[in-house]
Design a protein around this motif. Structure first.
Motif, PDB file in Angstrom:
ATOM      1  N   THR A   1       5.151  15.526  66.137  1.00 47.19           N
ATOM      2  CA  THR A   1       5.178  16.137  65.511  1.00 47.19           C
ATOM      3  C   THR A   1       3.366  16.316  65.097  1.00 47.19           C
ATOM      4  OG1 THR A   1       5.835  15.635  63.497  1.00 47.19           O
ATOM      5  CG2 THR A   1       7.555  16.627  64.949  1.00 47.19           C
ATOM      6  N   ASN A   2       2.912  15.459  64.425  1.00 47.27           N
ATOM      7  CA  ASN A   2       1.586  15.006  63.845  1.00 47.27           C
ATOM      8  C   ASN A   2       1.463  15.759  62.592  1.00 47.27           C
ATOM      9  OD1 ASN A   2      -0.900  15.232  66.549  1.00 47.27           O
ATOM     10  ND2 ASN A   2       0.473  13.731  65.968  1.00 47.27           N
ATOM     11  N   LEU A   3       2.939  16.186  62.105  1.00 48.75           N
ATOM     12  CA  LEU A   3       3.688  16.379  60.900  1.00 48.75           C
ATOM     13  C   LEU A   3       4.125  15.610  59.410  1.00 48.75           C
ATOM     14  CD1 LEU A   3       2.797  20.330  61.415  1.00 48.75           C
ATOM     15  CD2 LEU A   3       0.788  19.117  60.110  1.00 48.75           C
ATOM     16  N   ALA A   4       4.555  14.897  60.472  1.00 49.68           N
ATOM     17  CA  ALA A   4       5.655  14.326  59.258  1.00 49.68           C
ATOM     18  C   ALA A   4       5.508  12.667  58.910  1.00 49.68           C
ATOM     19  CB  ALA A   4       6.967  13.904  60.185  1.00 49.68           C
ATOM     20  N   ASP A   5       5.868  12.688  57.886  1.00 47.29           N
ATOM     21  CA  ASP A   5       6.021  10.455  57.818  1.00 47.29           C
ATOM     22  C   ASP A   5       6.440   9.646  58.656  1.00 47.29           C
ATOM     23  OD1 ASP A   5       5.759   8.103  56.438  1.00 47.29           O
ATOM     24  OD2 ASP A   5       4.750   8.947  55.022  1.00 47.29           O
ATOM     25  N   ILE A   6       6.388   9.163  59.728  1.00 49.50           N
ATOM     26  CA  ILE A   6       6.846   8.257  60.128  1.00 49.50           C
ATOM     27  C   ILE A   6       8.004   6.853  59.728  1.00 49.50           C
ATOM     28  CG2 ILE A   6       5.319   6.913  60.930  1.00 49.50           C
ATOM     29  CD1 ILE A   6       7.388   7.072  63.764  1.00 49.50           C
ATOM     30  N   ARG A   7       7.342   6.635  58.543  1.00 51.93           N
ATOM     31  CA  ARG A   7       8.709   5.638  57.613  1.00 51.93           C
ATOM     32  C   ARG A   7       9.368   6.952  56.797  1.00 51.93           C
ATOM     33  NH1 ARG A   7       2.774   4.613  57.912  1.00 51.93           N
ATOM     34  NH2 ARG A   7       2.084   2.094  58.753  1.00 51.93           N
ATOM     35  N   THR A   8       9.108   7.542  56.721  1.00 56.50           N
ATOM     36  CA  THR A   8      10.497   8.517  55.638  1.00 56.50           C
ATOM     37  C   THR A   8      10.862   9.283  56.630  1.00 56.50           C
ATOM     38  OG1 THR A   8       8.670  10.578  55.011  1.00 56.50           O
ATOM     39  CG2 THR A   8       8.316   8.762  53.970  1.00 56.50           C
ATOM     40  N   GLY A   9      10.686   9.680  57.597  1.00 58.35           N
ATOM     41  CA  GLY A   9      11.330  10.800  58.672  1.00 58.35           C
ATOM     42  C   GLY A   9      11.355  11.960  58.027  1.00 58.35           C
ATOM     43  N   GLU A  10      10.204  12.592  56.387  1.00 49.06           N
ATOM     44  CA  GLU A  10       9.612  14.038  56.789  1.00 49.06           C
ATOM     45  C   GLU A  10       8.556  14.372  56.773  1.00 49.06           C
ATOM     46  OE1 GLU A  10      13.038  14.392  54.851  1.00 49.06           O
ATOM     47  OE2 GLU A  10      13.486  13.160  55.346  1.00 49.06           O
ATOM     48  N   TRP A  11       8.971  15.928  56.556  1.00 46.23           N
ATOM     49  CA  TRP A  11       7.428  16.421  56.382  1.00 46.23           C
ATOM     50  C   TRP A  11       6.586  16.213  55.481  1.00 46.23           C
ATOM     51  CZ3 TRP A  11       7.426  17.836  61.197  1.00 46.23           C
ATOM     52  CH2 TRP A  11       8.102  18.937  61.653  1.00 46.23           C
ATOM     53  N   SER A  12       5.048  15.505  56.247  1.00 46.89           N
ATOM     54  CA  SER A  12       3.914  15.063  54.994  1.00 46.89           C
ATOM     55  C   SER A  12       3.521  16.469  54.768  1.00 46.89           C
ATOM     56  CB  SER A  12       3.389  14.068  55.735  1.00 46.89           C
ATOM     57  OG  SER A  12       1.964  14.232  55.513  1.00 46.89           O
ATOM     58  N   PRO A  13       3.382  16.495  53.131  1.00 48.48           N
ATOM     59  CA  PRO A  13       2.039  17.460  52.963  1.00 48.48           C
ATOM     60  C   PRO A  13       1.406  17.323  52.758  1.00 48.48           C
ATOM     61  CG  PRO A  13       3.924  17.120  51.228  1.00 48.48           C
ATOM     62  CD  PRO A  13       4.200  16.163  52.179  1.00 48.48           C
ATOM     63  N   GLU A  14       0.182  15.780  52.726  1.00 51.72           N
ATOM     64  CA  GLU A  14      -0.908  15.565  53.420  1.00 51.72           C
ATOM     65  C   GLU A  14      -1.302  15.487  54.631  1.00 51.72           C
ATOM     66  OE1 GLU A  14      -2.978  11.502  52.687  1.00 51.72           O
ATOM     67  OE2 GLU A  14      -1.270  11.122  53.430  1.00 51.72           O
ATOM     68  N   LEU A  15       0.320  15.870  55.583  1.00 57.63           N
ATOM     69  CA  LEU A  15      -0.788  16.380  56.723  1.00 57.63           C
ATOM     70  C   LEU A  15      -1.073  18.172  56.988  1.00 57.63           C
ATOM     71  CD1 LEU A  15       1.385  13.162  59.483  1.00 57.63           C
ATOM     72  CD2 LEU A  15      -1.051  13.580  58.058  1.00 57.63           C
ATOM     73  N   LEU A  16      -0.028  18.450  56.684  1.00 55.01           N
ATOM     74  CA  LEU A  16      -0.412  19.332  56.537  1.00 55.01           C
ATOM     75  C   LEU A  16      -1.674  19.924  56.103  1.00 55.01           C
ATOM     76  CD1 LEU A  16       3.870  20.578  55.525  1.00 55.01           C
ATOM     77  CD2 LEU A  16       2.627  21.071  57.910  1.00 55.01           C
ATOM     78  N   GLU A  17      -1.624  19.368  55.129  1.00 52.67           N
ATOM     79  CA  GLU A  17      -3.001  20.366  54.105  1.00 52.67           C
ATOM     80  C   GLU A  17      -4.350  19.899  55.365  1.00 52.67           C
ATOM     81  OE1 GLU A  17      -5.592  19.339  50.472  1.00 52.67           O
ATOM     82  OE2 GLU A  17      -3.385  18.901  50.649  1.00 52.67           O
ATOM     83  N   ALA A  18      -4.094  17.985  55.404  1.00 46.53           N
ATOM     84  CA  ALA A  18      -4.828  17.800  56.792  1.00 46.53           C
ATOM     85  C   ALA A  18      -5.224  18.465  57.675  1.00 46.53           C
ATOM     86  CB  ALA A  18      -5.061  16.324  56.365  1.00 46.53           C
ATOM     87  N   VAL A  19      -3.867  19.146  58.437  1.00 47.35           N
ATOM     88  CA  VAL A  19      -4.370  19.986  59.341  1.00 47.35           C
ATOM     89  C   VAL A  19      -4.552  21.194  59.625  1.00 47.35           C
ATOM     90  CG1 VAL A  19      -2.798  20.797  61.766  1.00 47.35           C
ATOM     91  CG2 VAL A  19      -2.899  17.918  61.089  1.00 47.35           C
ATOM     92  N   GLY A  20      -3.774  21.939  58.179  1.00 51.01           N
ATOM     93  CA  GLY A  20      -4.408  23.222  58.224  1.00 51.01           C
ATOM     94  C   GLY A  20      -3.133  24.033  58.091  1.00 51.01           C
ATOM     95  N   LEU A  21      -1.850  23.688  58.490  1.00 56.19           N
ATOM     96  CA  LEU A  21      -1.005  23.970  58.504  1.00 56.19           C
ATOM     97  C   LEU A  21       0.453  23.928  57.131  1.00 56.19           C
ATOM     98  CD1 LEU A  21      -0.033  22.495  62.136  1.00 56.19           C
ATOM     99  CD2 LEU A  21       0.122  25.388  61.337  1.00 56.19           C
ATOM    100  N   ASP A  22       0.743  25.125  57.009  1.00 58.74           N
ATOM    101  CA  ASP A  22       2.374  24.888  56.389  1.00 58.74           C
ATOM    102  C   ASP A  22       3.380  25.223  56.569  1.00 58.74           C
ATOM    103  OD1 ASP A  22       4.006  27.266  57.001  1.00 58.74           O
ATOM    104  OD2 ASP A  22       1.762  28.472  56.090  1.00 58.74           O
ATOM    105  N   ASP A  23       4.388  24.886  56.262  1.00 58.87           N
ATOM    106  CA  ASP A  23       5.749  24.372  56.662  1.00 58.87           C
ATOM    107  C   ASP A  23       7.044  25.417  56.806  1.00 58.87           C
ATOM    108  OD1 ASP A  23       6.142  25.719  54.009  1.00 58.87           O
ATOM    109  OD2 ASP A  23       7.706  23.535  53.560  1.00 58.87           O
ATOM    110  N   SER A  24       5.961  26.645  57.027  1.00 59.47           N
ATOM    111  CA  SER A  24       7.044  28.185  57.004  1.00 59.47           C
ATOM    112  C   SER A  24       7.651  28.321  58.397  1.00 59.47           C
ATOM    113  CB  SER A  24       6.310  29.306  56.743  1.00 59.47           C
ATOM    114  OG  SER A  24       5.245  29.793  57.509  1.00 59.47           O
ATOM    115  N   ARG A  25       6.575  27.654  59.691  1.00 58.61           N
ATOM    116  CA  ARG A  25       7.459  27.913  60.365  1.00 58.61           C
ATOM    117  C   ARG A  25       8.067  25.961  61.163  1.00 58.61           C
ATOM    118  NH1 ARG A  25       3.765  31.440  60.323  1.00 58.61           N
ATOM    119  NH2 ARG A  25       3.483  33.667  61.142  1.00 58.61           N
TER     120      ARG A  25
END
Length: 512
Positions: A180-204
């Motif tokens: 996904t390039n949007l989740a933290d591999i260690r926690t297995g959760e969506w990463s706010p840091e990556l969402l912000e860096a990539v320029g996407l949000d979690d709405s979809r």
């Protein structure tokens, strides 16, 4: 005795298998799945077609198994780096954007300054993966973007429909998290840091679940379409590469697996993800394993095994097709280690990891004395040497030395090729007896997730043939050859840099 159903949605076909509690396959079926190429660089599949094919092969496999009344569970796997989507009504919002589709190359390039952050957190640098594909649909197809309620995997879509899930309940299991390039591999959760860096949000984005989670039960309608008993538990499933690792019996740290197919894949079972900023190499993807506490460090050559077919079709047309590969490999076996100075850079379809889509395969050192057998030997060795580089990264990053590599796919039957890879990596190469590891892994996962087996017990559903052991003298020669190969890789990186190659170009401006 309960039966367990596995279904795999591949790039070229859909397959289902029915396995009993002792690991005996009771029924099996497969169908080809269409791949659409509406324009250069585009590759799509239809989620509804894939769903209907899944229903058909499940029904056929169950019929061949005697239409068992007791089905313990079903799990579905699918190709990993492609992405699909559903609208608010749960219907497909677009065709499935295949991992073979490279429309998102501009989006990959746009993330270059954030690629290291993405790799460090998600375990995978931006490539033909979910985030760049999402950016493509947002930036280039706003008409489609406006219809998308949730992004889904192909397997998640089919399994979710079996359970009657609505759009907001659609899910993605964590074995896909790295792609996904949007989740933290260690926690297995969506990463706010990556969402912000990539320029996407979690709405979809869909909810994230474990591969072993039961996401629902087979509905009445799905039962009528598939023959699965109504109420059968549906396990979340996994990405096809992860499911194949389980199907090969790779459940313990130190084991590895080799997919010797059109794409050449090598994956290592490890117990942690290293601090990726300290790892010199950039060719590995770090994904979550199915067995708790494990991860998979893997990489692949897009078109690795395809090179054998290319050589046969272009340079061995006089050979009978039925035995052509065997003859070419037998001829290559007569050539000494190193193919008398010929080296093969194996990225025939462009280098995926690290992403260098402009790169192409290359033969280095060719002279008038080299013939077809030398080229075949160099192709086999080029993949073995690339594998050796990946194994070196695992050793340097985690200090883990693989104990064995289990090999699946069409190339698994070749003792010569297994020997070359074993010598190049310095590890025993072990062919598995059951080659359809993806669907077998799905059935294993279904059994474990519903308490009908343990990871250790289902691993015994797979058996192996005699191992090919590395030869000390040849391994030493390959380690010397690896220095030359490393220099060739460095030269290819310069030649096929981001500015492109100054030779002939195709209609998309890429070197041919």
């Amino acid at each position: 005795m309960s039966m367990f159903v596995g279904c795999d949605l591949g790039t070229s076909g859909v397959r289902a298998t029915v396995v009993d509690g002792d690991g005996v396959v009771r029924g099996d079926a497969s169908r080809e799945v269409p791949l659409y190429r509406p324009a250069a660089g585009q590759a799509e599949q239809d989620l509804v077609e894939m769903q209907k094919l899944a229903h058909a092969v499940i029904a056929e496999a169950l019929a061949r198994a005697g239409s068992p009344k007791r089905v313990g569970a079903i799990a579905v796997s699918s190709q990993m780096s492609g992405i699909g989507a559903v609208d608010a009504q749960g219907a497909p919002a677009m065709r499935y954007d295949s991992w073979l589709d490279n429309r998102c190359e501009p989006q990959i390039a746009s993330l270059a300054d954030r690629a290291e952050l993405v790799r460090r957190v998600s375990g995978c640098a931006p490539t033909y993966s979910h985030a760049p594909k999402m950016l493509y649909w947002r930036d280039e197809r706003p008409d489609v973007w406006g219809r998308i309620r949730r992004f889904v995997s192909a397997g998640g879509y089919v399994a979710g429909c079996l359970a009657g899930l609505d759009a907001d309940d659609m899910y993605l299991d964590r074995s896909y998290a790295h792609f996904t390039n949007l989740a933290d591999i260690r926690t297995g959760e969506w990463s706010p840091e990556l969402l912000e860096a990539v320029g996407l949000d979690d709405s979809r984005l869909p909810r994230l679940v474990e591969s072993t989670d039961v996401i629902g039960e087979v509905t009445r309608e799905a039962s009528e379409l598939t023959g699965l008993p109504r109420g059968t538990p549906i396990v979340a499933g996994a990405g096809d590469t992860t499911a194949s690792a389980l199907g090969a019996g790779v459940t313990k740290v130190g084991q590895a697996y080799d997919v010797a197919g059109t794409a050449s894949v090598l994956g290592f079972c490890v117990d942690s993800v290293p601090q990726l900023e300290t790892v010199a190499g950039r060719s590995l993807v770090w994904s979550r394993g199915l067995v708790p506490g494990t991860f998979l460090a893997l990489s692949f050559i897009n078109g690795g095994g395809l090179a054998l077919r290319w050589l046969r079709d272009e340079c061995a047309r006089e050979l009978d097709e039925a035995g052509s590969y065997e003859q070419l490999i037998a001829d290559a076996a007569e050539i000494p280690v190193g193919a008398e100075g010929l080296l093969w850079f194996p990225h025939l379809q462009g280098q995926v990891l690290p992403p260098r889509p402009r790169s192409r395969a290359a033969l280095l050192g060719i002279t008038s004395r080299h013939g077809r057998a030398h080229v075949m030997r160099a192709i086999l060795e080029g993949i073995g040497l690339e594998y050796s580089r990946w194994a070196r990264e695992v050793r340097s990053g985690l200090g883990i030395v693989p104990t064995e590599v289990r090999v699946v796919g069409g190339g698994a039957v070749s003792k010569v090729w297994n020997s070359i890879k074993s010598d190049a990596v310095g590890v025993p190469w072990v062919p598995v007896d059951r080659q359809e590891c993806g669907v077998l892994g799905d059935a294993m996962l279904a059994a474990v997730a519903t308490g009908h087996g343990s990871w250790e017990s289902v691993a015994r559903w797979q058996s192996t043939s005699a191992a090919m052991l590395p030869d000390a003298d040849r391994s030493a020669q390959y380690q010397l050859l690896l220095h030359d190969y490393d220099r060739m890789v460095s030269a290819m990186e310069v030649l096929y840099g981001q500015s492109g190659f100054s030779g002939l170009e195709d209609e998309r401006g890429h070197p041919q």
